[in-house]
Design an enzyme around this catalytic site. Structure first.
Site: not given
Ligand code: DQA
Length: 151
Positions: A12-13, A20, A25, A76, A79, A82, A89, A100, A102, A104, A109, A113
Protein backbone atom coordinates in the site's frame (compact mmCIF):
# COMPACT_ATOMS: atom_id res chain seq x y z
CA UNK A 1 18.54 -19.59 -22.18
CA UNK A 2 15.43 -20.15 -20.08
CA UNK A 3 14.15 -17.30 -17.94
CA UNK A 4 13.23 -17.68 -14.29
CA UNK A 5 10.15 -15.69 -13.27
CA UNK A 6 10.22 -13.27 -10.37
CA UNK A 7 7.16 -11.58 -8.92
CA UNK A 8 8.02 -8.09 -7.66
CA UNK A 9 5.22 -7.17 -5.31
CA UNK A 10 4.56 -3.73 -3.82
CA UNK A 11 2.18 -2.96 -0.98
CA UNK A 12 0.00 0.00 0.00
CA UNK A 13 0.84 3.60 -0.81
CA UNK A 14 3.78 2.68 -3.01
CA UNK A 15 1.67 3.80 -5.98
CA UNK A 16 2.35 7.32 -4.64
CA UNK A 17 6.10 6.94 -4.89
CA UNK A 18 7.73 10.11 -6.18
CA UNK A 19 5.18 12.41 -4.56
CA UNK A 20 4.83 10.72 -1.15
CA UNK A 21 7.34 11.94 1.45
CA UNK A 22 10.12 12.38 -1.14
CA UNK A 23 12.63 13.23 1.60
CA UNK A 24 12.22 9.61 2.79
CA UNK A 25 11.33 7.70 -0.36
CA UNK A 26 12.99 9.79 -3.09
CA UNK A 27 11.74 11.31 -6.32
CA UNK A 28 11.38 8.19 -8.46
CA UNK A 29 7.91 6.95 -9.28
CA UNK A 30 6.73 3.35 -9.12
CA UNK A 31 6.89 3.27 -12.93
CA UNK A 32 10.56 4.24 -12.63
CA UNK A 33 11.08 1.34 -10.20
CA UNK A 34 9.29 -1.04 -12.58
CA UNK A 35 11.61 0.11 -15.39
CA UNK A 36 14.66 -0.40 -13.14
CA UNK A 37 13.46 -3.94 -12.35
CA UNK A 38 12.79 -4.78 -16.00
CA UNK A 39 16.24 -3.56 -17.04
CA UNK A 40 17.83 -5.62 -14.24
CA UNK A 41 15.68 -8.58 -15.26
CA UNK A 42 17.00 -8.46 -18.83
CA UNK A 43 20.58 -8.39 -17.56
CA UNK A 44 19.97 -11.23 -15.10
CA UNK A 45 17.79 -13.39 -17.35
CA UNK A 46 14.83 -12.99 -15.06
CA UNK A 47 11.32 -12.43 -16.31
CA UNK A 48 9.78 -9.72 -14.10
CA UNK A 49 6.12 -9.56 -13.10
CA UNK A 50 5.85 -6.18 -11.34
CA UNK A 51 2.69 -5.40 -9.36
CA UNK A 52 1.33 -3.04 -6.70
CA UNK A 53 -1.85 -3.11 -4.66
CA UNK A 54 -3.25 -1.20 -1.72
CA UNK A 55 -5.37 -4.24 -0.77
CA UNK A 56 -4.04 -6.98 1.49
CA UNK A 57 -6.31 -9.64 -0.04
CA UNK A 58 -5.09 -8.76 -3.55
CA UNK A 59 -1.45 -9.17 -2.53
CA UNK A 60 -2.33 -12.54 -0.97
CA UNK A 61 -4.24 -13.69 -4.07
CA UNK A 62 -1.27 -12.81 -6.28
CA UNK A 63 1.03 -14.74 -3.93
CA UNK A 64 -1.24 -17.78 -4.15
CA UNK A 65 -1.10 -17.61 -7.96
CA UNK A 66 2.69 -17.44 -7.68
CA UNK A 67 2.74 -20.98 -6.26
CA UNK A 68 2.53 -22.35 -9.78
CA UNK A 69 3.71 -19.49 -12.02
CA UNK A 70 6.68 -17.91 -10.27
CA UNK A 71 10.18 -18.98 -9.18
CA UNK A 72 10.81 -16.29 -6.55
CA UNK A 73 9.28 -13.23 -4.90
CA UNK A 74 10.76 -9.82 -4.20
CA UNK A 75 8.34 -7.97 -1.94
CA UNK A 76 8.08 -4.52 -0.45
CA UNK A 77 5.02 -5.11 1.73
CA UNK A 78 5.08 -1.43 2.82
CA UNK A 79 2.98 -0.89 5.96
CA UNK A 80 1.73 -4.50 5.86
CA UNK A 81 5.28 -5.48 6.79
CA UNK A 82 4.53 -4.38 10.32
CA UNK A 83 0.97 -5.68 10.62
CA UNK A 84 0.22 -8.63 8.38
CA UNK A 85 0.49 -12.19 9.65
CA UNK A 86 -1.66 -13.08 6.61
CA UNK A 87 0.96 -11.92 4.10
CA UNK A 88 3.72 -13.70 6.05
CA UNK A 89 1.58 -16.88 6.00
CA UNK A 90 1.00 -16.56 2.24
CA UNK A 91 4.75 -16.12 1.66
CA UNK A 92 5.38 -19.28 3.70
CA UNK A 93 2.67 -21.20 1.85
CA UNK A 94 4.08 -20.63 -1.61
CA UNK A 95 7.44 -22.26 -0.76
CA UNK A 96 9.52 -20.00 -3.04
CA UNK A 97 12.52 -17.85 -2.15
CA UNK A 98 11.43 -14.45 -0.82
CA UNK A 99 13.48 -11.28 -0.55
CA UNK A 100 12.07 -8.38 1.48
CA UNK A 101 12.89 -4.84 0.34
CA UNK A 102 12.37 -1.47 2.03
CA UNK A 103 13.36 1.74 0.28
CA UNK A 104 13.95 3.56 3.56
CA UNK A 105 16.01 2.38 6.51
CA UNK A 106 13.08 1.32 8.66
CA UNK A 107 15.40 0.84 11.65
CA UNK A 108 16.23 4.53 11.70
CA UNK A 109 12.54 5.44 11.80
CA UNK A 110 9.64 5.03 14.25
CA UNK A 111 9.74 2.02 16.58
CA UNK A 112 6.60 0.49 15.02
CA UNK A 113 8.58 0.06 11.77
CA UNK A 114 11.30 -1.99 13.48
CA UNK A 115 9.31 -5.21 13.53
CA UNK A 116 8.56 -7.14 10.36
CA UNK A 117 6.34 -10.21 10.14
CA UNK A 118 7.87 -10.89 6.73
CA UNK A 119 11.53 -11.01 7.77
CA UNK A 120 11.13 -14.38 9.49
CA UNK A 121 10.04 -15.96 6.20
CA UNK A 122 12.48 -14.08 3.92
CA UNK A 123 15.78 -15.43 2.61
CA UNK A 124 17.21 -11.92 2.67
CA UNK A 125 16.26 -8.37 3.62
CA UNK A 126 17.44 -5.19 1.94
CA UNK A 127 16.67 -1.92 3.70
CA UNK A 128 17.72 1.67 3.23
CA UNK A 129 19.25 1.33 -0.23
CA UNK A 130 16.57 3.43 -1.91
CA UNK A 131 15.04 2.04 -5.08
CA UNK A 132 18.42 0.41 -5.82
CA UNK A 133 17.34 -2.13 -3.19
CA UNK A 134 15.03 -3.70 -5.78
CA UNK A 135 17.96 -4.23 -8.15
CA UNK A 136 20.10 -5.65 -5.34
CA UNK A 137 17.26 -8.00 -4.45
CA UNK A 138 16.95 -9.19 -8.06
CA UNK A 139 20.70 -9.79 -8.22
CA UNK A 140 20.51 -11.90 -5.10
CA UNK A 141 17.42 -13.67 -6.43
CA UNK A 142 19.29 -14.52 -9.64
CA UNK A 143 22.02 -16.10 -7.51
CA UNK A 144 19.47 -17.99 -5.44
CA UNK A 145 17.80 -19.26 -8.59
CA UNK A 146 21.20 -20.23 -9.91
CA UNK A 147 21.01 -17.99 -12.91
CA UNK A 148 24.14 -16.23 -14.01
CA UNK A 149 23.98 -12.64 -15.23
CA UNK A 150 24.55 -12.37 -18.97
CA UNK A 151 27.75 -10.46 -19.74
C1 DQA B 1 8.54 0.98 3.35
C2 DQA B 1 8.69 1.19 4.85
C3 DQA B 1 7.37 0.98 5.57
O1 DQA B 1 7.52 1.19 6.97
C4 DQA B 1 6.34 1.96 5.06
O2 DQA B 1 5.07 1.70 5.64
C5 DQA B 1 6.22 1.97 3.57
C6 DQA B 1 7.44 1.83 2.76
C7 DQA B 1 9.84 1.30 2.59
O3 DQA B 1 9.93 0.90 1.43
O4 DQA B 1 10.73 1.97 3.11
O5 DQA B 1 5.15 2.19 3.02
O6 DQA B 1 8.25 -0.39 3.13
Amino acid sequence: MSFASVLVLNGPNLNLLGTREPAIYGAETLDDVAALCRTAGERLNLSIDFRQSNAEHQLIDWLHAARTDIDGVVINPAAYTHTSVAIADALTAIEKPVIEVHISNVHRREAFRHHSYVSAVAEAIIVGCGTQGYVLALERMATLLDRKAAR
